[in-house]
Design a protein around this motif. Structure first.
Motif, PDB file in Angstrom:
ATOM      1  N   TYR A  40       1.254   9.525  -5.244  1.00 31.06           N
ATOM      2  CA  TYR A  40       1.799  11.067  -4.553  1.00 31.06           C
ATOM      3  C   TYR A  40       2.701  11.466  -5.789  1.00 31.06           C
ATOM      4  CZ  TYR A  40       4.723  14.306  -1.936  1.00 31.06           C
ATOM      5  OH  TYR A  40       4.867  15.812  -2.313  1.00 31.06           O
ATOM      6  N   TRP A  94       0.256   4.690  -2.605  1.00 29.03           N
ATOM      7  CA  TRP A  94       0.500   5.969  -2.700  1.00 29.03           C
ATOM      8  C   TRP A  94       1.389   6.141  -2.532  1.00 29.03           C
ATOM      9  CZ3 TRP A  94       2.936   9.166   0.929  1.00 29.03           C
ATOM     10  CH2 TRP A  94       3.070   8.897   2.422  1.00 29.03           C
ATOM     11  N   TRP A 101       0.848  -1.173  -0.244  1.00 26.97           N
ATOM     12  CA  TRP A 101      -0.534  -0.234  -0.385  1.00 26.97           C
ATOM     13  C   TRP A 101       0.822   1.322  -0.304  1.00 26.97           C
ATOM     14  CZ3 TRP A 101      -4.358   2.031  -1.282  1.00 26.97           C
ATOM     15  CH2 TRP A 101      -4.811   3.529  -1.106  1.00 26.97           C
ATOM     16  N   THR A 102       1.837   1.421   0.920  1.00 26.75           N
ATOM     17  CA  THR A 102       2.794   2.496   0.690  1.00 26.75           C
ATOM     18  C   THR A 102       3.564   2.922  -0.452  1.00 26.75           C
ATOM     19  OG1 THR A 102       3.302   1.789   3.044  1.00 26.75           O
ATOM     20  CG2 THR A 102       5.494   3.648   1.770  1.00 26.75           C
TER      21      THR A 102
END
Length: 349
Positions: free
Chosen positions: A202, A198, A194-195
Motif C-alpha cells: 500500500y 499488503w 499477510w497484513t
C-alpha cells in the motif's frame, strides 16, 4: 464422561504409549478407592484438586527423563517452545517482508522481490527456529543440571512457578472441542504476515503495481497503476483497519477458539475492510492517467478497468462473507459431539 474419566485421560496421554494401559488402570483404581460409594461430582472435584495438575502427575509416572530435559521440566519446556517459536518466526517474517518491500520498491521487479522474499523467508524461518530451539533447550538443560546438583547435595530443588489448577481447566483443553472450532496457531500468524505484505505494498503501490514491459534486462516497470497521493489520503482508514486486524489476530492467538464475541468482532472488521476497498476503488482519481491510457492501448478500451475493479471488489466481498459465515458456523458447533468421540489416552506421548 465423568471428571475421573477425563482426568485419567489427561494423565495417560502424556506418558509413553506402552505404559498407558497400566498407568490408566492403576490411577483409575486409586481414585475410585478414595471416593465414597455413590459419590457425586463435588467429591470428584475435591479429590482431583488434591491430586493436582494432570501434567505434573504424569511427569511423576515417567520412569526416565525425556531427552535432555527431565520430567519435572519437560512439559514447561515443550509448552514454551510451542509459544516462542511461532511468535518469533512470525515477527521475523513480518520485519523481513516490510524491510524487503520498502528497500526494493522501485529498484527491482515484483517477480524478483517475491522470489527474493521466498528464498530469504525460508532461510529466516529455519535459522530462527533452530536458534530459538537451541537457546531454550540450553536454558532448560542448565535448569535441569542445577536441579539435579541441588538434589544430590541436599539443597532445595528448583520448582517452576505454576498457576493453580482446578478440574475446570480440563474443559478448556483444545482436544475436547470440535476440531473446526479450534483456531490453529498458524491462522493468526499467516494473517499477520499477510497484513505486513499488503500494508507494505500500500505504501509503495506506485513503485510496485502497474504495467511491466519486457526488455533485454528482464521486466521493466513502466507505468504505475495508482496515484500514490490519492491512495495515501485514505491512510487513517487503512491504519484503523490494520490495528483492528492485529487485535483480532492477537485475540485468536490467545483465545484459540471461536465464540460469539469473536465472530461478531470479525463481522465488524470484515465489513470495515470491504467498505475501505469500496471507497478506494470507486474514487475516479485513484488510477493514474498513464495507466488508463495503457489499458486503452492494450485492450482497445478503458472498460477493462471497470472489469478489473469490479472483479477485485467482488472477490474481496466474497471472501469477507465466507470468512464471516465460517466464524459464526464454528461458533455454534456443539462441543458435545467431540466429547462422544474422545477416547482415553489419545494424544501425544
Amino acid at each position: 464422561m465423568t471428571l475421573i474419566d477425563r482426568y485419567v485421560g489427561e494423565v495417560v496421554r502424556r506418558v509413553p504409549a506402552k505404559e498407558r494401559d497400566d498407568i490408566g488402570k492403576e490411577l483409575r483404581a486409586t481414585l475410585e478407592d478414595l471416593l465414597p460409594l455413590g459419590y457425586a461430582e463435588k467429591e470428584e472435584r475435591e479429590l482431583l484438586m488434591k491430586f493436582g495438575d494432570p501434567a505434573v502427575l504424569a511427569s511423576k509416572y515417567r520412569s526416565q527423563p525425556r531427552y535432555l530435559i527431565g520430567p519435572a521440566f519437560f512439559d514447561a519446556y515443550v509448552t514454551l517452545l510451542k509459544i516462542i517459536i511461532p511468535v518469533v518466526v512470525t515477527v521475523v517474517l513480518m520485519v523481513l517482508i516490510i524491510t524487503t518491500i520498502f528497500s526494493s520498491a522501485g529498484e527491482a521487479s515484483v517477480a524478483s522481490v517475491v522470489g527474493g522474499l521466498f528464498a530469504d523467508g525460508i532461510a529466516a524461518v529455519v535459522d530462527t527456529a533452530v536458534n530459538v530451539f537451541f537457546w531454550v533447550t540450553l536454558v532448560f538443560f542448565i535448569i535441569e543440571w542445577v536441579d539435579r546438583t541441588n538434589r544430590a547435595t541436599g539443597k532445595t530443588p528448583i520448582v517452576l512457578p505454576e498457576k493453580g489448577w482446578t478440574p475446570d481447566d480440563m474443559a478448556s483443553e483444545q482436544e475436547l472441542m470440535p476440531k473446526n472450532r479450534v483456531i490453529p496457531r498458524s491462522e493468526p500468524a499467516f494473517d499477520l504476515i499477510w497484513t505486513a505484505v499488503w500494508v507494505s505494498v500500500y505504501f509503495n503501490a506506485d513503485k510496485l503495481i502497474g504495467i511491466y514491459e519486457g526488455s533485454a534486462s528482464g521486466l521493466d516497470f513502466t507505468t504505475p497503476a495508482f496515484n500514490q497521493t490519492v491512495l495515501l489520503s485514505y491512510w487513517p482508514l487503512v491504519l484503523l483497519t490494520v490495528i483492528l486486524q492485529i487485535i483480532m489476530d492477537v485475540w485468536k492467538w490467545a483465545r484459540r477458539r471461536w465464540d460469539f464475541r469473536m465472530a461478531t468482532y470479525n463481522l465488524a472488521l470484515q465489513t470495515l475492510t470491504v467498505l475501505v476497498f469500496i471507497l478506494l476503488f470507486t474514487n475516479a482519481e485513484i488510477f493514474t492517467e498513464g495507466f488508463i491510457l495503457e489499458l486503452e492501448r492494450i485492450f482497445g478500451s478503458a472498460d477493462a478497468l471497470n472489469w478489473i475493479v469490479g472483479g477485485l471488489l467482488f472477490t474481496v466481498a466474497l471472501f469477507a462473507v465466507i470468512d464471516v459465515i465460517q466464524g459464526f458456523r464454528k461458533t455454534f458447533m456443539k462441543e458435545g459431539s467431540s466429547l462422544k468421540k474422545w477416547r482415553m489416552g489419545k494424544g501425544s506421548s
